[in-house]
Design a protein around this motif. Structure first.
Motif, PDB file in Angstrom:
ATOM      1  N   ARG A 224       0.828  -1.206   0.000  1.00 32.66           N
ATOM      2  CA  ARG A 224       0.000   0.000   0.000  1.00 32.66           C
ATOM      3  C   ARG A 224       0.860   1.254   0.000  1.00 32.66           C
ATOM      4  O   ARG A 224       0.581   2.215  -0.729  1.00 32.66           O
ATOM      5  N   GLY A 225       1.922   1.244   0.811  1.00 30.75           N
ATOM      6  CA  GLY A 225       2.796   2.407   0.850  1.00 30.75           C
ATOM      7  C   GLY A 225       3.486   2.661  -0.468  1.00 30.75           C
ATOM      8  O   GLY A 225       3.600   3.813  -0.908  1.00 30.75           O
ATOM      9  N   LYS A 226       3.947   1.585  -1.152  1.00 32.30           N
ATOM     10  CA  LYS A 226       4.605   1.760  -2.441  1.00 32.30           C
ATOM     11  C   LYS A 226       3.644   2.289  -3.493  1.00 32.30           C
ATOM     12  O   LYS A 226       4.018   3.121  -4.328  1.00 32.30           O
TER      13      LYS A 226
ATOM     14  N   ASN B  25      12.701  11.841   2.821  1.00 36.46           N
ATOM     15  CA  ASN B  25      12.638  12.360   4.182  1.00 36.46           C
ATOM     16  C   ASN B  25      11.232  12.669   4.678  1.00 36.46           C
ATOM     17  O   ASN B  25      11.060  12.931   5.880  1.00 36.46           O
ATOM     18  N   VAL B  26      10.258  12.650   3.783  1.00 36.64           N
ATOM     19  CA  VAL B  26       8.879  12.926   4.197  1.00 36.64           C
ATOM     20  C   VAL B  26       7.965  11.750   3.881  1.00 36.64           C
ATOM     21  O   VAL B  26       7.316  11.189   4.774  1.00 36.64           O
ATOM     22  N   LEU B  27       7.915  11.359   2.589  1.00 38.18           N
ATOM     23  CA  LEU B  27       6.977  10.310   2.186  1.00 38.18           C
ATOM     24  C   LEU B  27       7.322   8.956   2.796  1.00 38.18           C
ATOM     25  O   LEU B  27       6.452   8.276   3.346  1.00 38.18           O
TER      26      LEU B  27
ATOM     27  N   LEU C 148       6.645   8.756   6.482  1.00 38.56           N
ATOM     28  CA  LEU C 148       5.216   8.900   6.744  1.00 38.56           C
ATOM     29  C   LEU C 148       4.440   7.664   6.327  1.00 38.56           C
ATOM     30  O   LEU C 148       3.529   7.214   7.044  1.00 38.56           O
ATOM     31  N   LEU C 149       4.777   7.076   5.183  1.00 38.33           N
ATOM     32  CA  LEU C 149       4.014   5.951   4.661  1.00 38.33           C
ATOM     33  C   LEU C 149       4.406   4.631   5.305  1.00 38.33           C
ATOM     34  O   LEU C 149       3.548   3.779   5.549  1.00 38.33           O
TER      35      LEU C 149
ATOM     36  N   VAL D  81       9.368  -0.884   7.688  1.00 39.18           N
ATOM     37  CA  VAL D  81      10.624  -1.333   7.088  1.00 39.18           C
ATOM     38  C   VAL D  81      11.769  -0.831   7.964  1.00 39.18           C
ATOM     39  O   VAL D  81      12.283   0.258   7.762  1.00 39.18           O
ATOM     40  N   ASN D  82      12.119  -1.601   8.940  1.00 40.11           N
ATOM     41  CA  ASN D  82      13.177  -1.219   9.872  1.00 40.11           C
ATOM     42  C   ASN D  82      14.455  -1.947   9.484  1.00 40.11           C
ATOM     43  O   ASN D  82      14.917  -2.857  10.170  1.00 40.11           O
TER      44      ASN D  82
END
Length: 359
Positions: free
Chosen positions: A214-216, A294-296, A299-300, A305-306
């Motif tokens: 979903r984030g991608k 640095n933002v998306l 945030l997403l 994904v650590n």
């Protein structure tokens, strides 16, 4: 040496749950490695099912039958996708054809500009070095152009396969969405009885994959739209094609952004030369990459994904080399899977009196 290996084997594979998990992973990786091409429609359907499961579950929780909710969500999704393809694809295709036709002219223009540098700055730039670099880059870029033409012809030849996929994939997505619990129950019957670790890894990976896909999808849309607006406002040629490339480049962390910089810079340099407009283009492209990184992404994806950046790059190289596009697409989830397996694997201390880790 044999004693060391024997001790390692007994420490690692004495737990039947760990052996069961290792066996399941081995079978899964073997099937995907040797049958990846045959499983491509299934992988596409899985990605779409993960992407559309949230709205289906939302409707199901508000009184809709899951089958009806799946049909409605799938219908709306394919209507939007068809509209977007019919509006965007002709423009992108036309700009791609025009770009390929001007490709040799761009190469010649870039070559002339590079070859003029030793005359302008003889004390800093060696002419022989520039000539070697130009020859190497030109041969590689011409090879890329030939590959693009070959892929275009092969895609036309494989049009029948695309038509089959357009029927099979929606059907598989519908059944995956509507019969989700039944399918999961059927799969669980084939798993070993000692499957606590498998369930633990699956629970962690399921959430990771859902958030990642979903984030991608959101990241591709946002980065592509922002890039198109910026390129169109700057009146950059092939703005739609370059925006699509920039949007798709987020599929390959770090490497994708670097690779797409070349066509963006070449088009801008061919259109404006070394001028303030070209500098503004590179600056705007750099700002887009900074916003994405640095933002998306924070945030997403948040903590989904650590992974260390080096681990992500290695995952892209390894899994991309094994499975091509799908290896690149699933590189981060696969790396997360490896990390989850390592964390879930039973750890035994070397001392006999400490056979199990503390809770």
């Amino acid at each position: 040496m044999f004693k060391v290996l024997s001790n390692w084997y007994h420490r690692t594979f004495t737990d039947p749950e760990a052996v069961a998990m290792a066996l399941v992973l081995l079978i899964g990786f073997t099937l995907i490695y040797f049958m990846g091409d045959l499983l491509a429609p299934l992988l596409i359907a899985l990605v779409l099912a993960y992407l559309l499961d949230w709205p289906v579950s939302f409707l199901a929780n508000h009184g809709f039958r899951r089958g009806l909710a799946s049909a409605l969500v799938l219908l709306v999704f394919f209507l939007i996708a068809t509209f977007a393809v019919l509006r965007i694809l002709p423009t992108v295709w036309g700009q791609g054809v025009n770009l390929l036709s001007e490709y040799p002219v761009m190469l010649n223009s870039s070559q002339q500009w590079l070859e003029s540098l030793p005359q302008r700055y003889p004390e800093f730039i060696d002419g022989a070095l520039i000539e070697a670099v130009v020859s190497n880059v030109r041969s590689r870029l011409m090879g890329v152009g030939e590959q693009l033409l070959q892929s275009s012809f092969s895609s036309i030849v494989n049009l029948a396969t695309v038509m089959v996929y357009s029927v099979l994939v929606p059907l598989m997505v519908f059944f995956m969405l509507s019969d989700k619990k039944t399918l999961l129950g059927s799969v669980s019957r084939f798993l070993p009885n000692d499957r606590r670790l498998i369930v633990q890894v699956w629970a962690e990976m399921n959430g990771q994959v859902v958030n990642y896909i979903r984030g991608k999808a959101i990241e591709i849309l946002v980065v592509g739209c922002i890039s198109y607006v910026v390129f169109a406002v700057m009146d950059l040629r092939y703005s739609a094609l370059l925006a699509v490339l920039v949007g798709l480049s987020v599929l390959i962390p770090f490497i994708g952004a670097f690779a797409v910089t070349l066509p963006v810079a070449m088009v801008g340099l061919f259109q404006w030369g070394v001028s303030p407009q070209f500098g503004y283009l590179i600056l705007a492209y750099g700002v887009i990459q900074v916003i994405d990184g640095n933002v998306l992404v924070p945030l997403l994806f948040s903590e989904a994904v650590n992974l260390h950046p080096l681990a992500i790059i290695m995952a892209v190289l390894v899994f991309g080399g094994l499975w091509g596009f799908w290896g690149v697409f699933f590189a981060i989830p696969l790396a997360t899977l490896v990390k989850a397996v390592i964390n879930a694997w039973p750890h035994h201390n070397a001392q006999p009196e400490e056979q199990s880790p503390q809770a």
